[in-house]
Design a protein around this motif. Structure first.
Motif, PDB file in Angstrom:
ATOM      1  N   HIS A  93       5.268 -32.818  48.479  1.00  0.00           N
ATOM      2  CA  HIS A  93       6.691 -33.163  48.375  1.00  0.00           C
ATOM      3  C   HIS A  93       6.834 -34.193  49.220  1.00  0.00           C
ATOM      4  CE1 HIS A  93       7.447 -29.747  45.643  1.00  0.00           C
ATOM      5  NE2 HIS A  93       6.695 -28.999  46.590  1.00  0.00           N
ATOM      6  N   ILE A  94       7.225 -35.565  48.726  1.00  0.00           N
ATOM      7  CA  ILE A  94       7.307 -36.515  49.596  1.00  0.00           C
ATOM      8  C   ILE A  94       8.966 -37.120  49.841  1.00  0.00           C
ATOM      9  CG2 ILE A  94       6.791 -39.091  50.011  1.00  0.00           C
ATOM     10  CD1 ILE A  94       4.314 -37.216  49.591  1.00  0.00           C
ATOM     11  N   HIS A  95       9.429 -36.965  50.835  1.00  0.00           N
ATOM     12  CA  HIS A  95      10.648 -37.101  51.452  1.00  0.00           C
ATOM     13  C   HIS A  95      11.128 -38.277  51.442  1.00  0.00           C
ATOM     14  CE1 HIS A  95      14.687 -35.740  52.563  1.00  0.00           C
ATOM     15  NE2 HIS A  95      14.713 -36.679  53.572  1.00  0.00           N
ATOM     16  N   THR A  96      11.818 -38.835  50.274  1.00  0.00           N
ATOM     17  CA  THR A  96      12.248 -40.070  50.322  1.00  0.00           C
ATOM     18  C   THR A  96      13.444 -40.405  49.416  1.00  0.00           C
ATOM     19  OG1 THR A  96      11.756 -42.516  49.779  1.00  0.00           O
ATOM     20  CG2 THR A  96      10.561 -40.860  48.837  1.00  0.00           C
ATOM     21  N   PRO A  97      14.611 -41.009  49.757  1.00  0.00           N
ATOM     22  CA  PRO A  97      15.675 -41.083  48.943  1.00  0.00           C
ATOM     23  C   PRO A  97      15.454 -42.177  47.779  1.00  0.00           C
ATOM     24  CG  PRO A  97      16.085 -42.297  50.881  1.00  0.00           C
ATOM     25  CD  PRO A  97      14.650 -41.564  50.992  1.00  0.00           C
ATOM     26  N   THR A  98      14.459 -42.977  47.799  1.00  0.00           N
ATOM     27  CA  THR A  98      14.210 -43.911  46.547  1.00  0.00           C
ATOM     28  C   THR A  98      13.453 -43.110  45.485  1.00  0.00           C
ATOM     29  OG1 THR A  98      12.115 -44.727  47.721  1.00  0.00           O
ATOM     30  CG2 THR A  98      14.156 -45.723  47.882  1.00  0.00           C
ATOM     31  N   SER A  99      12.507 -42.128  45.986  1.00  0.00           N
ATOM     32  CA  SER A  99      11.912 -41.248  44.733  1.00  0.00           C
ATOM     33  C   SER A  99      11.913 -39.999  45.113  1.00  0.00           C
ATOM     34  CB  SER A  99      10.426 -41.809  44.616  1.00  0.00           C
ATOM     35  OG  SER A  99      10.288 -43.315  44.818  1.00  0.00           O
ATOM     36  N   PRO A 100      13.088 -39.173  44.616  1.00  0.00           N
ATOM     37  CA  PRO A 100      13.181 -37.847  45.176  1.00  0.00           C
ATOM     38  C   PRO A 100      12.426 -36.893  44.619  1.00  0.00           C
ATOM     39  CG  PRO A 100      14.901 -38.804  43.622  1.00  0.00           C
ATOM     40  CD  PRO A 100      14.280 -39.773  43.960  1.00  0.00           C
ATOM     41  N   THR A 101      11.685 -37.376  43.483  1.00  0.00           N
ATOM     42  CA  THR A 101      10.567 -36.144  42.848  1.00  0.00           C
ATOM     43  C   THR A 101       9.225 -36.752  43.287  1.00  0.00           C
ATOM     44  OG1 THR A 101      10.658 -37.627  40.738  1.00  0.00           O
ATOM     45  CG2 THR A 101      12.085 -36.065  41.083  1.00  0.00           C
ATOM     46  N   ALA A 102       9.033 -37.697  44.240  1.00  0.00           N
ATOM     47  CA  ALA A 102       7.484 -38.239  44.502  1.00  0.00           C
ATOM     48  C   ALA A 102       6.713 -36.970  44.803  1.00  0.00           C
ATOM     49  CB  ALA A 102       8.067 -39.202  45.428  1.00  0.00           C
ATOM     50  N   THR A 103       5.521 -36.973  44.619  1.00  0.00           N
ATOM     51  CA  THR A 103       4.433 -35.949  44.935  1.00  0.00           C
ATOM     52  C   THR A 103       3.321 -36.402  45.710  1.00  0.00           C
ATOM     53  OG1 THR A 103       3.698 -35.881  42.786  1.00  0.00           O
ATOM     54  CG2 THR A 103       5.524 -34.570  43.242  1.00  0.00           C
ATOM     55  N   ALA A 104       3.307 -38.022  45.715  1.00  0.00           N
ATOM     56  CA  ALA A 104       2.106 -38.479  46.324  1.00  0.00           C
ATOM     57  C   ALA A 104       2.388 -39.673  46.940  1.00  0.00           C
ATOM     58  CB  ALA A 104       0.970 -38.713  45.037  1.00  0.00           C
ATOM     59  N   THR A 105       1.699 -40.233  47.830  1.00  0.00           N
ATOM     60  CA  THR A 105       1.772 -41.276  48.618  1.00  0.00           C
ATOM     61  C   THR A 105       0.500 -41.884  49.043  1.00  0.00           C
ATOM     62  OG1 THR A 105       2.959 -42.467  50.635  1.00  0.00           O
ATOM     63  CG2 THR A 105       2.237 -40.257  50.963  1.00  0.00           C
ATOM     64  N   TRP A 124       2.345 -47.159  48.887  1.00  0.00           N
ATOM     65  CA  TRP A 124       2.842 -46.711  47.701  1.00  0.00           C
ATOM     66  C   TRP A 124       3.392 -45.244  47.678  1.00  0.00           C
ATOM     67  CZ3 TRP A 124       0.925 -42.686  44.743  1.00  0.00           C
ATOM     68  CH2 TRP A 124       1.409 -42.441  43.433  1.00  0.00           C
ATOM     69  N   ILE A 125       4.457 -44.997  46.809  1.00  0.00           N
ATOM     70  CA  ILE A 125       4.833 -43.480  46.587  1.00  0.00           C
ATOM     71  C   ILE A 125       5.146 -43.527  45.209  1.00  0.00           C
ATOM     72  CG2 ILE A 125       6.819 -41.884  47.314  1.00  0.00           C
ATOM     73  CD1 ILE A 125       7.567 -43.518  49.839  1.00  0.00           C
ATOM     74  N   GLY A 126       4.916 -42.122  44.681  1.00  0.00           N
ATOM     75  CA  GLY A 126       4.942 -42.023  43.289  1.00  0.00           C
ATOM     76  C   GLY A 126       4.468 -40.498  43.028  1.00  0.00           C
ATOM     77  N   SER A 127       4.018 -40.356  41.576  1.00  0.00           N
ATOM     78  CA  SER A 127       3.544 -39.266  41.083  1.00  0.00           C
ATOM     79  C   SER A 127       2.192 -38.862  41.032  1.00  0.00           C
ATOM     80  CB  SER A 127       4.147 -39.006  39.650  1.00  0.00           C
ATOM     81  OG  SER A 127       3.335 -40.035  38.800  1.00  0.00           O
ATOM     82  N   ASP A 128       1.613 -37.476  40.924  1.00  0.00           N
ATOM     83  CA  ASP A 128       0.379 -37.285  40.804  1.00  0.00           C
ATOM     84  C   ASP A 128      -0.216 -37.877  39.802  1.00  0.00           C
ATOM     85  OD1 ASP A 128       0.261 -35.681  43.415  1.00  0.00           O
ATOM     86  OD2 ASP A 128       0.432 -33.771  42.322  1.00  0.00           O
ATOM     87  N   ASP A 129       0.384 -38.123  38.486  1.00  0.00           N
ATOM     88  CA  ASP A 129      -0.414 -38.715  37.598  1.00  0.00           C
ATOM     89  C   ASP A 129      -0.750 -40.189  37.890  1.00  0.00           C
ATOM     90  OD1 ASP A 129       0.281 -36.366  36.033  1.00  0.00           O
ATOM     91  OD2 ASP A 129       1.967 -37.098  35.133  1.00  0.00           O
ATOM     92  N   ASP A 169      -5.549 -33.407  49.621  1.00  0.00           N
ATOM     93  CA  ASP A 169      -4.797 -32.621  48.842  1.00  0.00           C
ATOM     94  C   ASP A 169      -3.595 -31.626  49.628  1.00  0.00           C
ATOM     95  OD1 ASP A 169      -3.639 -30.932  46.934  1.00  0.00           O
ATOM     96  OD2 ASP A 169      -5.459 -30.062  46.049  1.00  0.00           O
ATOM     97  N   LEU A 170      -2.287 -32.138  49.359  1.00  0.00           N
ATOM     98  CA  LEU A 170      -1.275 -31.558  50.175  1.00  0.00           C
ATOM     99  C   LEU A 170      -1.115 -30.013  49.897  1.00  0.00           C
ATOM    100  CD1 LEU A 170       1.360 -34.469  50.089  1.00  0.00           C
ATOM    101  CD2 LEU A 170      -0.270 -33.943  52.090  1.00  0.00           C
ATOM    102  N   ASP A 171      -1.562 -29.610  48.984  1.00  0.00           N
ATOM    103  CA  ASP A 171      -1.244 -28.053  48.395  1.00  0.00           C
ATOM    104  C   ASP A 171       0.293 -27.606  48.745  1.00  0.00           C
ATOM    105  OD1 ASP A 171      -2.086 -25.608  47.535  1.00  0.00           O
ATOM    106  OD2 ASP A 171      -2.342 -25.016  49.454  1.00  0.00           O
ATOM    107  N   GLY A 172       1.010 -28.643  48.134  1.00  0.00           N
ATOM    108  CA  GLY A 172       2.660 -28.379  47.991  1.00  0.00           C
ATOM    109  C   GLY A 172       3.298 -28.515  49.578  1.00  0.00           C
TER     110      GLY A 172
END
Length: 348
Positions: A17-29, A38-43, A55-58
Motif C-alpha cells: 500500500h503506497i501512501h500518496t494523495p495523488t494515487s490513493p489505490t497505488a500498490t507499487a512504486t 513511478w507510482i501505480g498498480s501491480d498490473d 514483494d511488500l506482502d501488504g
C-alpha cells in the motif's frame, strides 16, 4: 560520490500500500537511486524492468517523517541510545560502571511512578554502586535528574536553585549539572551519539531531525559540530536551531555599552521637539460668475462649480510632540540598556 554518467539503480516495490494523495489505490512504486520514479498498480508494475524487485506482502510505504524537536545529546536522544537504559532496573548501574571506568556515566529513562516503591534513587546509592564515579541519570521527562556526589561537587550544584540534598536536581541546578557532565564527553563519544541517533532515525523512516540547541541544553560548539557532521556523513538531514542570547557583532560595543557621547549605539539622539506653527486659511474671492447654458455642444469642458470662500493650507499641520521626540538625557544619566536580543527557534 556517484558519477552522473553511472547507471542508475532501480528498485521495484510491489504488493503493498503506497501512501500518496495523488494515487490513493497505488500498490507499487519504482525508485531510481534516491528518486521515486513511478507510482501505480501491480498490473502495470509487471511490465517494468528493475534491478531489484521487492514483494511488500501488504506492507505500507509512506513518505519519510520529520522529527521537529530533538536533542541529539545531553538530555537526550543520542545518550539515551548509547548510555544506560534505566527503565528496567537501577542495579544495572553497577555493572555499567565496571564496563565504563574513568568516564562520566550517563543514564536516562527512570520513572519512579512505575516502581513498586516510587522513590527516586539518591546520590548515596549512586556513589555506592559506582565507587564514587561522576553519574548523571536523567528522568524520563528530561528535565530532572539524580546526580552523584562527585558530579554535584564538580558542578557546584548545591549553590543553585533546584538542588536537593539527596542528589535530585531540577531547574538551574539541573542545567548546571547537565552542562558539567556534558563537558566531560570526548569528541569520539559525541560523534558516536550523533551517528547512533541518525542511524536509528533512518531505520524509523525519519529523513530530517530538527535539533533544538541552546545555552541550557548544549553549547554553540556542540551545535556547530553536529551540523558539520551532518554535512559530511550520510544520514538524515539536521536542521539546527539556537534558543538563547545572540552574541554582539564583532568589533562593536556589546549591548548596553555606552559610546563616548553616553548614548546607546542603537538609539540615535532624536531632534528636539518644535511646537507646530498654526497656518491661517488662504481667503479666496467670492463666487460671482453664473454659468450660461449653450444650445450647441462645445469641446471646452464646463466651468467647475464655485469653490468655498476659503481653502485649507496645502501644508499639513505638524504633529504634536511625542514622548519619543524628547531630548536625550544628560551624559550623567545614559538611557537604560535594552534587553539583549534573543533568537528562539531561529535556523542557524
Amino acid at each position: 560520490m556517484t558519477s552522473p554518467d553511472a547507471p542508475r539503480r532501480t528498485v521495484l516495490y510491489r504488493g503493498g500500500h503506497i501512501h500518496t494523495p495523488t494515487s490513493p489505490t497505488a500498490t507499487a512504486t519504482l525508485t531510481q537511486d534516491a528518486t521515486i520514479a513511478w507510482i501505480g498498480s501491480d498490473d502495470t508494475a509487471t511490465t517494468l524492468d528493475a534491478d531489484t524487485v521487492i514483494d511488500l506482502d501488504g506492507a505500507l510505504i509512506t513518505p519519510a517523517f520529520v522529527d521537529a524537536h530533538i536533542h541529539i545529546h545531553t538530555t537526550a536522544t543520542g545518550l539515551a541510545l548509547t548510555g544506560l537504559d534505566l527503565t528496567a532496573a537501577l542495579n544495572a548501574l553497577a555493572a555499567h560502571a565496571r564496563r565504563h571506568r574513568h568516564t562520566t556515566l550517563f543514564g536516562t529513562g527512570w520513572d519512579e511512578t512505575t516502581w513498586a516503591d516510587p522513590t527516586p534513587p539518591t546520590a548515596g546509592e549512586l556513589d555506592r554502586a559506582t565507587g564514587g564515579t561522576a553519574v548523571y541519570l536523567a528522568r524520563v521527562d528530561g528535565h530532572t535528574a539524580v546526580i552523584s556526589t562527585a558530579l554535584a561537587t564538580a558542578a557546584d550544584a548545591a549553590t543553585h536553585p533546584g538542588w536537593h540534598p539527596d542528589g535530585l536536581v531540577t531547574g538551574p541546578a539541573h542545567h548546571t549539572a547537565r552542562h558539567t557532565a556534558d563537558t566531560t564527553l570526548t569528541p569520539s563519544q559525541r560523534r558516536h551519539a550523533w551517528q547512533t541517533t541518525r542511524t536509528h532515525a533512518a531505520a524509523l523512516g525519519i529523513a530530517a531531525l530538527h535539533e533544538m540547541a541552546g545555552p541550557d541544553i548544549s553549547s554553540a560548539d556542540d551545535l556547530a559540530g553536529l551540523l558539520t557532521h551532518a554535512r559530511t556523513v550520510t544520514g538524515p538531514d539536521i536542521v539546527g536551531y539556537w534558543a538563547g542570547d545572540l552574541p554582539p557583532p564583532s568589533n562593536s560595543a556589546p549591548p548596553g555599552a555606552a559610546t563616548p557621547s553616553s548614548t546607546a549605539p542603537w538609539a540615535p539622539t532624536p531632534p528636539p521637539c518644535t511646537p507646530p506653527t498654526p497656518t491661517a486659511p488662504t481667503p479666496t474671492a467670492p463666487c460671482t460668475s453664473t454659468p450660461t447654458p449653450s444650445a450647441t455642444p462645445s469641446s471646452t469642458p464646463p466651468t467647475p462649480a464655485c469653490k468655498p470662500a476659503s481653502t485649507p493650507s496645502a501644508t499639513p499641520p505638524s504633529p504634536p510632540c511625542s514622548p519619543a521626540s524628547k531630548p536625550p538625557p544628560p551624559p550623567s544619566a545614559p538611557p537604560a540598556s535594552p534587553p539583549a536580543a534573543t533568537a528562539s527557534n531561529t535556523p542557524r
